[in-house]
Design a protein around this motif. Structure first.
Motif, PDB file in Angstrom:
ATOM      1  N   UNK A   4       0.807  -1.217   0.000  1.00  0.00           N
ATOM      2  CA  UNK A   4       0.000   0.000   0.000  1.00  0.00           C
ATOM      3  C   UNK A   4       0.842   1.269   0.000  1.00  0.00           C
ATOM      4  N   UNK A   5       2.128   1.169   0.312  1.00  0.00           N
ATOM      5  CA  UNK A   5       2.968   2.367   0.302  1.00  0.00           C
ATOM      6  C   UNK A   5       3.478   2.701  -1.096  1.00  0.00           C
ATOM      7  N   UNK A   6       3.313   1.774  -2.037  1.00  0.00           N
ATOM      8  CA  UNK A   6       3.754   2.046  -3.408  1.00  0.00           C
ATOM      9  C   UNK A   6       2.807   3.010  -4.090  1.00  0.00           C
ATOM     10  N   UNK A   7       3.337   3.769  -5.024  1.00  0.00           N
ATOM     11  CA  UNK A   7       2.509   4.682  -5.796  1.00  0.00           C
ATOM     12  C   UNK A   7       1.621   3.892  -6.735  1.00  0.00           C
ATOM     13  N   UNK A  15      -3.198  -3.399 -12.714  1.00  0.00           N
ATOM     14  CA  UNK A  15      -2.283  -2.341 -12.286  1.00  0.00           C
ATOM     15  C   UNK A  15      -3.139  -1.219 -11.715  1.00  0.00           C
ATOM     16  N   UNK A  16      -2.862  -0.843 -10.483  1.00  0.00           N
ATOM     17  CA  UNK A  16      -3.577   0.260  -9.841  1.00  0.00           C
ATOM     18  C   UNK A  16      -2.709   1.508  -9.970  1.00  0.00           C
ATOM     19  N   UNK A  17      -3.181   2.513 -10.710  1.00  0.00           N
ATOM     20  CA  UNK A  17      -2.399   3.724 -10.959  1.00  0.00           C
ATOM     21  C   UNK A  17      -2.857   4.893 -10.084  1.00  0.00           C
ATOM     22  N   UNK A  18      -3.446   4.573  -8.943  1.00  0.00           N
ATOM     23  CA  UNK A  18      -3.912   5.611  -8.032  1.00  0.00           C
ATOM     24  C   UNK A  18      -2.731   6.384  -7.461  1.00  0.00           C
ATOM     25  N   UNK A  95       3.592  20.066  -4.853  1.00  0.00           N
ATOM     26  CA  UNK A  95       2.229  20.172  -5.403  1.00  0.00           C
ATOM     27  C   UNK A  95       2.259  20.093  -6.929  1.00  0.00           C
ATOM     28  N   UNK A  96       3.225  20.770  -7.545  1.00  0.00           N
ATOM     29  CA  UNK A  96       3.348  20.726  -9.007  1.00  0.00           C
ATOM     30  C   UNK A  96       3.657  19.313  -9.487  1.00  0.00           C
ATOM     31  N   UNK A  97       4.567  18.628  -8.804  1.00  0.00           N
ATOM     32  CA  UNK A  97       4.917  17.252  -9.177  1.00  0.00           C
ATOM     33  C   UNK A  97       3.740  16.305  -8.974  1.00  0.00           C
ATOM     34  N   UNK A  98       3.026  16.485  -7.871  1.00  0.00           N
ATOM     35  CA  UNK A  98       1.849  15.648  -7.610  1.00  0.00           C
ATOM     36  C   UNK A  98       0.822  15.838  -8.716  1.00  0.00           C
ATOM     37  N   UNK A  99       0.598  17.070  -9.108  1.00  0.00           N
ATOM     38  CA  UNK A  99      -0.336  17.363 -10.191  1.00  0.00           C
ATOM     39  C   UNK A  99       0.124  16.708 -11.500  1.00  0.00           C
ATOM     40  N   UNK A 100       1.411  16.813 -11.805  1.00  0.00           N
ATOM     41  CA  UNK A 100       1.945  16.209 -13.039  1.00  0.00           C
ATOM     42  C   UNK A 100       1.792  14.696 -13.035  1.00  0.00           C
ATOM     43  N   UNK A 102      -0.399  12.911 -11.380  1.00  0.00           N
ATOM     44  CA  UNK A 102      -1.820  12.572 -11.522  1.00  0.00           C
ATOM     45  C   UNK A 102      -2.249  12.700 -12.982  1.00  0.00           C
ATOM     46  N   UNK A 103      -1.759  13.739 -13.668  1.00  0.00           N
ATOM     47  CA  UNK A 103      -2.065  13.909 -15.093  1.00  0.00           C
ATOM     48  C   UNK A 103      -1.457  12.764 -15.905  1.00  0.00           C
ATOM     49  N   UNK A 104      -0.230  12.352 -15.557  1.00  0.00           N
ATOM     50  CA  UNK A 104       0.406  11.221 -16.244  1.00  0.00           C
ATOM     51  C   UNK A 104      -0.442   9.960 -16.111  1.00  0.00           C
ATOM     52  N   UNK A 105      -0.890   9.671 -14.887  1.00  0.00           N
ATOM     53  CA  UNK A 105      -1.678   8.461 -14.664  1.00  0.00           C
ATOM     54  C   UNK A 105      -3.013   8.547 -15.386  1.00  0.00           C
ATOM     55  N   UNK A 106      -3.595   9.730 -15.446  1.00  0.00           N
ATOM     56  CA  UNK A 106      -4.836   9.917 -16.190  1.00  0.00           C
ATOM     57  C   UNK A 106      -4.600   9.611 -17.672  1.00  0.00           C
ATOM     58  N   UNK A 107      -3.451  10.048 -18.192  1.00  0.00           N
ATOM     59  CA  UNK A 107      -3.090   9.741 -19.577  1.00  0.00           C
ATOM     60  C   UNK A 107      -2.906   8.256 -19.805  1.00  0.00           C
TER      61      UNK A 107
END
Length: 161
Positions: A4-7, A15-18, A95-100, A102-107
């Motif tokens: 659960x500590x993995x991204x 594959x869970x990309x959460x 915050x910027x990296x987290x946003x990026x 999340x956008x990557x995983x959405x892609x």
């Protein structure tokens, strides 16, 4: 491999990309700390002015004590300001990296959908098993490589005289 500590969680069927975390919450924390940083700056100025006032308008031990005390508080406020300034930059970058990410995983989720994979929320399911390709065509020899057997098409050459 499920931790659960993995991204990103990978197991035998999905594959869970959460990506956990709220970009807005992190940005809000940075904004709060920025305001605190600004308050430390204002307090540093106030302590400097208090020391100057005590040195210019008061005399004796009281003046000396206020100048020293204000100087110590000024130094403490400057230290807190410098630390908060660095922390704000780090938190904003996070915050910027987290946003990026999340956008990557959405892609990646969108790519998986477009490629016909089953996607449920942030879960990408592996495709169904693929059948063996069958036998190699006639005239193909197999060449061994370090990573496996690779087909190599035979080339027939004729020499002219």
């Amino acid at each position: 491999m499920s931790d659960s500590s993995n991204v990103c969680t990978v197991n035998d069927s999905f594959i869970d990309v959460t990506i956990h975390g709220s970009v807005n919450s992190v940005r809000s924390a940075a904004s709060w700390l920025r305001r605190l940083r600004d308050d430390f700056y204002d307090a540093e100025i106030d302590m400097r002015n208090n020391g100057l006032f005590a040195g210019n308008w008061l005399d004796g031990e009281l003046s000396d004590a206020l100048v020293l005390y204000s100087g110590d508080l000024e130094t403490g406020c400057d230290d807190a300001y410098q630390r908060a300034k660095k922390a704000v930059d780090i938190i904003r970058t996070f915050a910027d990296e987290l946003s990026s990410r999340k956008e990557d995983m959405s892609g990646h989720l969108e790519t998986a959908r477009n490629d016909g994979l089953t996607v449920e929320g942030n879960i990408i399911h592996y495709p169904a098993a693929v059948s063996a390709p069958g036998k190699y065509p006639k005239g193909v020899r197999l060449m061994r490589k370090a990573h496996g057997i690779v087909p190599m098409i035979s080339i027939m050459t004729t020499f002219r005289k």
